[in-house]
Design a protein around this motif. Structure first.
Motif, PDB file in Angstrom:
ATOM      1  N   ALA A 130       1.082  -1.338   0.029  1.00 26.85           N
ATOM      2  CA  ALA A 130       0.021   0.131   0.042  1.00 26.85           C
ATOM      3  C   ALA A 130       0.897   1.314   0.004  1.00 26.85           C
ATOM      4  O   ALA A 130       0.457   2.132  -0.778  1.00 26.85           O
ATOM      5  CB  ALA A 130      -0.866   0.034   1.155  1.00 26.85           C
ATOM      6  N   HIS A 131       1.774   1.317   0.764  1.00 27.75           N
ATOM      7  CA  HIS A 131       2.870   2.497   0.815  1.00 27.75           C
ATOM      8  C   HIS A 131       3.357   2.914  -0.579  1.00 27.75           C
ATOM      9  O   HIS A 131       3.518   3.962  -0.969  1.00 27.75           O
ATOM     10  CB  HIS A 131       4.095   1.908   1.819  1.00 27.75           C
ATOM     11  N   THR A 166       0.064   3.688  -3.091  1.00 28.34           N
ATOM     12  CA  THR A 166      -1.010   4.562  -3.022  1.00 28.34           C
ATOM     13  C   THR A 166      -0.364   5.956  -3.280  1.00 28.34           C
ATOM     14  O   THR A 166       0.775   6.552  -2.723  1.00 28.34           O
ATOM     15  CB  THR A 166      -1.295   4.771  -1.161  1.00 28.34           C
ATOM     16  N   ARG A 220      -5.930   5.366   0.512  1.00 31.69           N
ATOM     17  CA  ARG A 220      -5.025   4.048   0.363  1.00 31.69           C
ATOM     18  C   ARG A 220      -5.618   3.276  -0.685  1.00 31.69           C
ATOM     19  O   ARG A 220      -6.980   2.777  -1.047  1.00 31.69           O
ATOM     20  CB  ARG A 220      -5.274   3.303   1.770  1.00 31.69           C
ATOM     21  N   SER A 221      -4.435   2.690  -1.463  1.00 30.96           N
ATOM     22  CA  SER A 221      -4.709   1.786  -2.725  1.00 30.96           C
ATOM     23  C   SER A 221      -5.476   0.626  -2.242  1.00 30.96           C
ATOM     24  O   SER A 221      -5.005   0.088  -1.055  1.00 30.96           O
ATOM     25  CB  SER A 221      -3.484   1.392  -3.542  1.00 30.96           C
TER      26      SER A 221
END
Length: 256
Positions: A104-105, A108, A113-114
């Motif tokens: 996600a980091h 995104t 958040r993705s």
């Protein structure tokens, strides 16, 4: 006709970055209609599609979160959600603790958040984790790489393949590989470090681990760039009397 044999297809085995003809670490392990993508290093997604579509995978298993073992999860995410793939359900993803947050980091790009979990059904590994995926049983053990990292034993119908991931020689790997038909073991280091923590096998270490585990066959992979595959095979063979091969990109090994 699908094969009843356990089968290892090498998608790539380069480190720490892909060469022009060899992606980073990635393998397709299959038996019958069951297909698992083991490690997703840079360049392996392209080679995976020679054999299976993303939506035909039964699971993905990741040894650790270094990019040469996991980076293609990022592009697999986009393929799974935003292209021609239509997932019936998120793909089971087995990986080290924190894998969803790490993905996600990177993925995104806004305040939102993705949706990592829309593409991947995330399960965090732990020492001794075991799961049945179709025709395959997957057992993971923690190994010594200076970060959360795991080795994998895959069993099906009496046949067994053990993959070291990245690790220094360690008791957990030797125990996991006990009596396996094939040990797929990294041989990254040309020499053992003179000081500091060892985090990889040398070719000789790979031979020693295969010998101690009484493996039937050794396949060296993740060979460091200071070695040729031939050198790695020859050096491992000085410590192990069984067959020794190299995980050349595109190679297919039938097990059992």
């Amino acid at each position: 006709m699908t094969s009843d044999l356990l089968r290892l297809t090498v998608l790539g085995s380069a480190t720490p970055y892909p060469s022009v003809d060899n992606p980073c670490s990635g393998y397709l392990v299959s038996r019958g209609d069951t297909r698992v993508w083991v490690d997703a290093g840079s360049g392996t997604l392209a080679q995976l599609q020679r054999h299976v579509r993303i939506d035909e995978l039964d699971a993905i298993w990741i040894s650790h979160l270094h990019a040469d073992h996991s980076a293609d999860l990022l592009t697999a995410f986009y393929g799974a959600l935003y292209a021609d793939v239509r997932l019936a359900a998120p793909i089971p993803l087995y990986g080290p603790p924190g894998i969803a947050g790490r993905l996600a980091h990177f993925l995104t790009n806004t305040a939102t958040r993705s949706p990592v979990e829309a593409a991947f059904d995330v399960h965090e590994l732990y020492d001794g984790h075991q799961v049945r995926v179709g025709a395959l049983t997957l057992t993971s053990r923690a190994v010594a790489h200076g970060m959360p990292a795991f080795a994998l034993r895959i069993e099906a119908a009496g046949s067994s393949l053990v993959y070291s991931g990245d690790t220094a020689p360690c008791a957990n790997l030797t125990r996991l590989a006990e009596g396996c038909d094939v040990l797929l073991c990294e041989a990254d280091s040309a020499e053992r470090p003179s000081e500091g923590e060892q985090v990889h096998h040398t070719p000789e270490d790979a031979g020693d681990t295969a010998d101690a585990a009484r493996a039937g066959r050794l396949i060296v992979t993740h060979v460091g760039r200071s070695l040729t595959p031939g050198q790695a095979v020859a050096r491992a063979a000085t410590r192990f009397d069984g067959p020794v091969d190299h995980a050349a990109p595109g190679a297919v090994f039938s097990i059992g």
